[in-house]
Write an enzyme that holds these catalytic residues in place. Sequence first.
Site, PDB file in Angstrom:
ATOM      1  CG  ASP A   1      63.560  96.085  -4.194  1.00 10.46           C
ATOM      2  OD1 ASP A   1      62.804  95.152  -4.518  1.00 10.46           O
ATOM      3  OD2 ASP A   1      64.790  95.972  -4.133  1.00 10.46           O
ATOM      4  CG  ASN A   2      65.482  96.376  -8.231  1.00  7.77           C
ATOM      5  OD1 ASN A   2      66.024  97.091  -7.390  1.00  7.77           O
ATOM      6  ND2 ASN A   2      65.787  95.106  -8.388  1.00  7.77           N
TER       7      ASN A   2
END
Length: 491
Positions: A258-259
């Site tokens: 998610d990063n």
Amino acid sequence: MARDALASLRAGCSFASLSAGFYTRVAPRPLRNPRLLHASPDAAALIGLDAEALQTPAFLALCSGDGRLADIAPLATVYSGHQFGVWAGQLGDGRAHLLGDVRTPGGTWEIQLKGSGRTPYSRMGDGWAVLRSSVREYLASEAMAGLGIPTTRALALVASDDPVMRESAETAAVVTRLAPSFVRFGHFEHWGHSHHEQKALLEHVIALGYPECRERAAGRMDPAATACRLLTEVSRRTAHLMARWLLAGFCHGVMNTDNMSILGLTLDYGPYGFMDAFQANHICNHSDTAGRYAWNAQPAVARWNLYRLAGSLMVLGCEAPALETCLASFEAEFLAAYRAGLARKLGLDAWQPEDAALEDDWWALLHVQRADFTLAFRRLAEADQDAGAWLALFPDPAPARAWLDRYLVRRTGQGGDAPARRAAMLRANPLYVLRNHLAQRAIEAAQRHDATEIDHLLTVLRDPYTERPGFEFYARPPAADARAVPVSCSS
Ligand code: AMP
Ligand code: MG
């Protein structure tokens, strides 16, 4: 520029044209008594704002959660992801609000607030970001841009006295970020079981960042073929990004899926670090006890993350072998970019296979002696004339001297103009990087409402290759007896 510079921006919100399941309209929670601690003129220029516009009440309102871009209703987006190698399910913008995007002749820039309050995706979080982590994100974004490394940008840093509870009581801040898109691998993972939404997301990403990847069949986008081309290109960009990170001594710290930016940007600055003393398996994040995201693990983790992205594309009809083929060149892309970059840093015209031994011994030398990463490269440029300054970085100079002799034979052996080579090396090896102890000083000053350290740091970091008289302190490693600044996921 007129006081209504913000009103004259060409604003829209292309993410909002996706269907309602992709986001929730939710208003930011404005900071109380906000203070504009700093604004980046370089980032502002990207969206056509000049220095005067940054001093207006409208700008402060926008960047503290109290203003709107045109009449666009802010929104938070939903995504999922793998955290530390484990499927974490739904995440999303838990403390970020997309204000919209600005169309400029140079491209479209989304404007996003971080630390701007709770959203339906906050889970247990409070929606706040503390000043400490906000200063770090603000500085790192602009430092990476100064290094020429793909990154989201930071437009403004706004502080307040609003209390936030972490390990101890802190205060809240908001960072205003810019990027052509904040779409993450996690957005695709979220829709990995929904053909219709995944196709819409693919369309969105292709239109904003990868028009060349669009494949057509019978006059329409062919989702499977387009997704494969997108994956190949994301893999290529990510491989290049990993090479850039390694060669800057940068550790991201939390390379969860998610990063990971779908555009290949450095995204979500938390417990990152630029190495001082080199250690190949350096872990910058004190919460990463197993070293999953250590400096030398980052390319392999990026590849693992790309496989998670690939898996999410199967819903579009992509076959596993085709997806594997898209990712097959990751390692070669990474190595080519890394070796070309290392050759530039070492002042070599091109990477030769025989250079591998010199390279191995270089890293081993730095690792064993814990030499300063940034200065060890920087001072190599002049080591043919002034070996002393370079050797001073090594507690045991004899093995360093032996390596230097081999290296100089290789470097001078290629011929060429020595002053030109020196100048090129100084353009490839920064003198200033955002060392943790420097960021910490800026944080402590900011906590006293003093932004001069942020300003000094940005002065050197926006062009970290150019030596500036009077700024010698910012080139120095931390004092040997300085206590290490622990950085963790707490933000
Ligand atoms: P990060 O570790 O910062 O990448 O965050 C992982 C997830 O947790 C994302 O969905 C964030 O939006 C969310 N998150 C992190 N900190 C907070 C917070 N203080 N309040 C709400 N959500 C948060
Ligand atoms: Mg994140």
